[in-house]
Design an enzyme around this catalytic site. Structure first.
Site, mmCIF file in Angstrom:
data_model
loop_
_atom_site.group_PDB
_atom_site.id
_atom_site.type_symbol
_atom_site.label_atom_id
_atom_site.label_comp_id
_atom_site.label_asym_id
_atom_site.label_seq_id
_atom_site.Cartn_x
_atom_site.Cartn_y
_atom_site.Cartn_z
ATOM 1 N N SER A 8 0.831 -1.208 0.000
ATOM 2 C CA SER A 8 0.000 0.000 0.000
ATOM 3 C C SER A 8 0.859 1.249 0.000
ATOM 4 O O SER A 8 1.639 1.478 0.925
ATOM 5 C CB SER A 8 -0.912 0.009 1.234
ATOM 6 O OG SER A 8 -1.509 1.281 1.362
ATOM 7 N N HIS A 32 -1.210 -1.308 -4.208
ATOM 8 C CA HIS A 32 -2.484 -0.957 -3.572
ATOM 9 C C HIS A 32 -2.562 0.561 -3.384
ATOM 10 O O HIS A 32 -1.698 1.166 -2.747
ATOM 11 C CB HIS A 32 -2.565 -1.677 -2.215
ATOM 12 C CG HIS A 32 -3.851 -1.531 -1.499
ATOM 13 N ND1 HIS A 32 -4.941 -2.347 -1.730
ATOM 14 C CD2 HIS A 32 -4.238 -0.674 -0.521
ATOM 15 C CE1 HIS A 32 -5.934 -1.996 -0.919
ATOM 16 N NE2 HIS A 32 -5.539 -0.977 -0.172
ATOM 17 N N ASP A 34 -4.851 3.617 -1.992
ATOM 18 C CA ASP A 34 -5.972 3.952 -1.110
ATOM 19 C C ASP A 34 -6.536 5.323 -1.460
ATOM 20 O O ASP A 34 -5.887 6.339 -1.236
ATOM 21 C CB ASP A 34 -5.496 3.960 0.345
ATOM 22 C CG ASP A 34 -5.212 2.559 0.856
ATOM 23 O OD1 ASP A 34 -6.103 1.707 0.739
ATOM 24 O OD2 ASP A 34 -4.093 2.331 1.366
ATOM 25 N N MET A 36 -9.116 8.047 -0.535
ATOM 26 C CA MET A 36 -9.932 8.461 0.619
ATOM 27 C C MET A 36 -10.461 9.862 0.379
ATOM 28 O O MET A 36 -9.726 10.730 -0.103
ATOM 29 C CB MET A 36 -9.089 8.454 1.891
ATOM 30 C CG MET A 36 -8.426 7.118 2.193
ATOM 31 S SD MET A 36 -7.620 7.185 3.806
ATOM 32 C CE MET A 36 -6.744 5.617 3.798
ATOM 33 N N HIS A 65 -8.372 0.830 -3.956
ATOM 34 C CA HIS A 65 -9.277 0.615 -2.824
ATOM 35 C C HIS A 65 -9.977 1.950 -2.566
ATOM 36 O O HIS A 65 -9.364 2.884 -2.057
ATOM 37 C CB HIS A 65 -8.444 0.156 -1.615
ATOM 38 C CG HIS A 65 -9.222 0.006 -0.366
ATOM 39 N ND1 HIS A 65 -8.617 -0.072 0.879
ATOM 40 C CD2 HIS A 65 -10.565 -0.094 -0.131
ATOM 41 C CE1 HIS A 65 -9.535 -0.217 1.816
ATOM 42 N NE2 HIS A 65 -10.726 -0.215 1.233
ATOM 43 N N MET A 67 -12.145 4.236 -0.655
ATOM 44 C CA MET A 67 -12.806 4.529 0.628
ATOM 45 C C MET A 67 -13.480 5.878 0.472
ATOM 46 O O MET A 67 -13.033 6.900 1.005
ATOM 47 C CB MET A 67 -11.768 4.526 1.755
ATOM 48 C CG MET A 67 -11.314 3.114 2.124
ATOM 49 S SD MET A 67 -9.738 3.103 2.992
ATOM 50 C CE MET A 67 -8.647 3.194 1.577
ATOM 51 N N MET A 136 -11.513 -5.691 5.752
ATOM 52 C CA MET A 136 -10.667 -4.737 6.471
ATOM 53 C C MET A 136 -10.313 -5.314 7.835
ATOM 54 O O MET A 136 -11.199 -5.758 8.573
ATOM 55 C CB MET A 136 -11.385 -3.401 6.656
ATOM 56 C CG MET A 136 -11.598 -2.591 5.387
ATOM 57 S SD MET A 136 -10.085 -2.209 4.477
ATOM 58 C CE MET A 136 -9.139 -1.286 5.706
ATOM 59 N N ASP A 174 -6.530 -6.208 4.690
ATOM 60 C CA ASP A 174 -5.919 -4.881 4.608
ATOM 61 C C ASP A 174 -5.995 -4.203 5.968
ATOM 62 O O ASP A 174 -7.082 -3.973 6.489
ATOM 63 C CB ASP A 174 -6.680 -4.065 3.545
ATOM 64 C CG ASP A 174 -6.121 -2.669 3.336
ATOM 65 O OD1 ASP A 174 -5.034 -2.362 3.866
ATOM 66 O OD2 ASP A 174 -6.780 -1.889 2.620
HETATM 67 C C1 DX5 Z 1 -6.256 1.740 5.610
HETATM 68 C C2 DX5 Z 1 -5.807 1.393 4.210
HETATM 69 C C3 DX5 Z 1 -4.681 0.450 4.144
HETATM 70 C C4 DX5 Z 1 -3.399 0.955 4.766
HETATM 71 C C5 DX5 Z 1 -2.784 -0.200 5.481
HETATM 72 O O1 DX5 Z 1 -7.502 2.347 5.568
HETATM 73 O O2 DX5 Z 1 -6.878 0.829 3.474
HETATM 74 O O3 DX5 Z 1 -4.436 0.021 2.811
HETATM 75 O O4 DX5 Z 1 -2.459 1.442 3.868
HETATM 76 O O5 DX5 Z 1 -1.654 0.237 6.151
HETATM 77 P P1 DX5 Z 1 -0.914 -0.702 7.187
HETATM 78 O O6 DX5 Z 1 -0.454 -1.903 6.438
HETATM 79 O O7 DX5 Z 1 0.195 0.151 7.685
HETATM 80 O O8 DX5 Z 1 -1.912 -1.030 8.256
HETATM 81 ZN ZN ZN Z 2 -6.421 -0.140 1.521
#
Ligand code: DX5
Ligand code: ZN
Length: 230
Positions: A8, A32, A34, A36, A65, A67, A136, A174
């Site tokens: 990620s 990956h 993210d 947001m 991903h 969010m 998650m 994740d």
């Molecule tokens: C959290 C993200 C993850 C995040 C995980 O909301 O969806 O992808 O990057 O990070 P680690 O592996 O540090 O928990």
């Molecule tokens: Zn993620």
């Protein structure tokens, strides 16, 4: 089932994203990303323009991903841009069948994500529409959080559900996945592992990916859910 590792970039240096993508490329299956929006989660990261730029520089397929609120409106655009996989949250999608079909129609794998407190059973009828379910293992929004063991029983149930359905759907975990937790995830049924801080917090991110893969493969080989294990 083949183990796949998806580093990620949330834990990467956002000012050097192309280099950070290149750093894991020799070892990773996916990158990956993210997305947001400060509404679905209390954090803001990046959106489609940055993903489009990354697609030009990353040799690893991109695993988006989302969010975000209103994924029905935004998700197909990420697939059309060239992401290899696009995952929407079950809690946010209002028309999941239409949205998942639009993702697939644009040529990407369609993923459905559930937060730690969301059950998987209500989504069994959606399995024909998805290529991956993301469980998650932290509340979404931030990297570096502590892994939630409470998700493991649900992961076992999800693996059984997928097995009943034919076993083709990938199960991704994740959040808090690293050397201390990846074996528990593999044992419970995960086959795609997202790791942010465990990869980008390491001195050698590619080597960290290889070490995580080796651990996950060992645990998968002994896992009861894995029919090919002896
Ligand atoms: C959290 C993200 C993850 C995040 C995980 O909301 O969806 O992808 O990057 O990070 P680690 O592996 O540090 O928990
Ligand atoms: Zn993620």
């Amino acid at each position: 089932m083949a183990v796949q590792i998806s580093p990620s970039i949330l834990s990467a240096d956002f000012a050097r994203l192309a280099e950070e993508a290149t750093a894991v490329a020799p070892a990773a299956d996916w990158l990956h990303v993210d997305v947001m929006d400060y509404h679905f989660v209390p954090n803001l990261t990046l959106g489609l323009p940055v993903v489009e730029s990354l697609l030009k520089h990353a040799s690893t397929p991109i695993d988006c991903h989302l969010m975000i609120d209103d994924p029905d409106r935004w998700a197909p655009g990420y697939a059309e841009a060239g992401a290899g996989s696009v995952t929407v949250h079950a809690e946010a999608a209002k028309a999941p069948v239409r949205t998942l079909r639009a993702i697939r129609a644009a040529g990407a794998r369609a993923g459905l994500a559930v937060n730690p407190g969301t059950a998987v059973e209500p989504y069994e009828d959606l399995l024909p529409e998805i290529d991956m379910m993301l469980l998650m293992t932290v509340e979404p929004g931030f990297g570096g959080q502590k892994f939630l063991d409470m998700v493991l029983p649900k992961l076992r149930r999800a693996r059984e559900m997928v097995a009943r359905h034919g076993g083709q759907i990938w199960l991704q975990v994740d959040g808090g996945v690293g050397v201390e937790t990846i074996e528990r995830c593999a044992d419970a049924g995960a086959d795609v592992f997202v790791a942010g801080s465990a990869v980008y917090g390491a001195d050698d991110p590619a080597e960290a990916v290889r070490a995580l893969r080796a651990q996950a493969e060992r645990a998968t080989a002994h896992a009861a859910w894995n029919a090919s294990s002896a």
